[in-house]
Design a protein around this motif. Sequence first.
Motif, PDB file in Angstrom:
ATOM      1  N   UNK A   1       0.822  -1.205   0.000  1.00 20.72           N
ATOM      2  CA  UNK A   1       0.000   0.000   0.000  1.00 20.72           C
ATOM      3  C   UNK A   1       0.859   1.259   0.000  1.00 20.72           C
ATOM      4  N   UNK A   2       1.979   1.210   0.724  1.00 27.42           N
ATOM      5  CA  UNK A   2       2.843   2.388   0.804  1.00 27.42           C
ATOM      6  C   UNK A   2       3.416   2.742  -0.571  1.00 27.42           C
ATOM      7  N   UNK A   3       3.755   1.720  -1.358  1.00 27.07           N
ATOM      8  CA  UNK A   3       4.293   1.955  -2.696  1.00 27.07           C
ATOM      9  C   UNK A   3       3.231   2.588  -3.590  1.00 27.07           C
ATOM     10  N   UNK A   4       2.024   2.033  -3.526  1.00 27.84           N
ATOM     11  CA  UNK A   4       0.922   2.576  -4.330  1.00 27.84           C
ATOM     12  C   UNK A   4       0.628   4.011  -3.919  1.00 27.84           C
ATOM     13  N   UNK A   5       0.553   4.250  -2.622  1.00 26.85           N
ATOM     14  CA  UNK A   5       0.240   5.583  -2.112  1.00 26.85           C
ATOM     15  C   UNK A   5       1.304   6.599  -2.512  1.00 26.85           C
ATOM     16  N   UNK A   6       2.564   6.220  -2.374  1.00 24.67           N
ATOM     17  CA  UNK A   6       3.654   7.146  -2.730  1.00 24.67           C
ATOM     18  C   UNK A   6       3.613   7.502  -4.218  1.00 24.67           C
ATOM     19  N   UNK A   7       3.319   6.501  -5.049  1.00 29.63           N
ATOM     20  CA  UNK A   7       3.261   6.741  -6.497  1.00 29.63           C
ATOM     21  C   UNK A   7       2.104   7.659  -6.851  1.00 29.63           C
ATOM     22  N   UNK A   8       0.949   7.398  -6.256  1.00 30.96           N
ATOM     23  CA  UNK A   8      -0.217   8.236  -6.529  1.00 30.96           C
ATOM     24  C   UNK A   8       0.010   9.672  -6.051  1.00 30.96           C
TER      25      UNK A   8
END
Length: 465
Positions: A200-207
Amino acid sequence: MEQKNQFDYKQGTTIAALATPPGMGGIAVVRISGERAYEVAAAVFRPKDPKKDLRKARGYTALFGHFVQDGVICDEIVALCFRAPRSYTGEDVVELSCHGGSAVSARLLRACHAAGAAPAAPGEFTRRAFLSGRISLTQAEAVMDIIGASSRQGADAAAAVMEGALYKKIESVRALLLPLAGHIAAAADYPEEDVPELADAVVSDTLCAARSVLDALIAGYDTGAVLRRGVRTAIVGSPNVGKSTLLNLLSGFERAIVTPIAGTTRDVVEQEIQLAGVRLLLADTAGLRETDDAVEAEGIRRSYRHLERAGLVLAVFDGSAPLSADDFSLAEKCAGRPAVAIVNKSDLLQKLSQDALRPYFTSVISISARDAAFLPAVERAVADALRLAQIDPDACLLANERQLSAARAAQDALRDALDALQNGMTIDAVGVCIDDALNALYTLTGENATDDVIDEVFSKFCVGK
């Protein structure tokens, strides 16, 4: 973009149009584009050197010769040759430069039409450049922006977009989102492949990284509007403080009547100028005061309307008199907005307290509007009020409401994706939002723009571009 759209449009015949404004000038240019461009040009052009043949000319070459019609030499002309796909439109292009008399250029254009070229529609050359993939839709829009630019900074901003700055910025956002969308789609479509889960952290950072780029673009839209369209500027103040004299100083000529009689300006006097590299739409307004004169009262009402709508206020005060109640009332109306207090009549004994004005204005300057030596001080104050030093015209800026709407749609989709992620919804739901964001970005650059959108963009173009 559908291939059918590209094919149908490019299947249209070879086109020709004047690429320079009609009327008298040093030269006029007739531009020809399409499969038969060289054939059409050869029908009206005779090289000075009989050994040369225009139809065999290589791209990026020039030939000198004559415009010949019915065996009669009509003018000396130069033919500039461009071969597909290395031309503005991506097609074969010949540009014929003749002398700029309207009769000669019109005759040359008619001869090209008689030789088989169809009249070009508004924006058709640039439209073909877009449909052939030579430029993006944002670059096409920048072409008209640079043609219509009325200030140096506006032209610089349009040139940056025309060179692809905005397209590259949107590409950087897509470069963040595409791998994410692909990974989510692969996990949903091929569960048997055991695609690794995304943290989730990777997705959130990218978004968040993608959205921050869009946030900056959208926040800069108003700045871009200043560079493109200019700033509505109201010159306001009490009667006989020197508003009209200031207008004349900024205009460089006597645009407004100046007399020592209070209330001379009864209506709004407008003038467009260039100052600090930006276009200012100046409005010299009627003096603000109580009056029983119906005509003057209407002028004052219009003054207040211009004050409310202005993006910049130049409030003029008489430095030889103490501040009045009307002066303080005007100062309060200027608080919190781009506004410059111009204390006029510096050549007289000063009785006005500038410190009393500073809380209300971006800057306070003292001038004599009758002396052109004070013009640079006004220019610096205007630049400070509009924060022009913080504007980078080479930065990528959204150019119009169409682009802004698409950017906001992408921004909203990314916000929905982050909300879905934070609320524990499935990764598929996040993926749907990311796809919506990507579609909005493709709309911005024109890669999935509808025919109606394309028609609307190019309807604003002039013939010959």
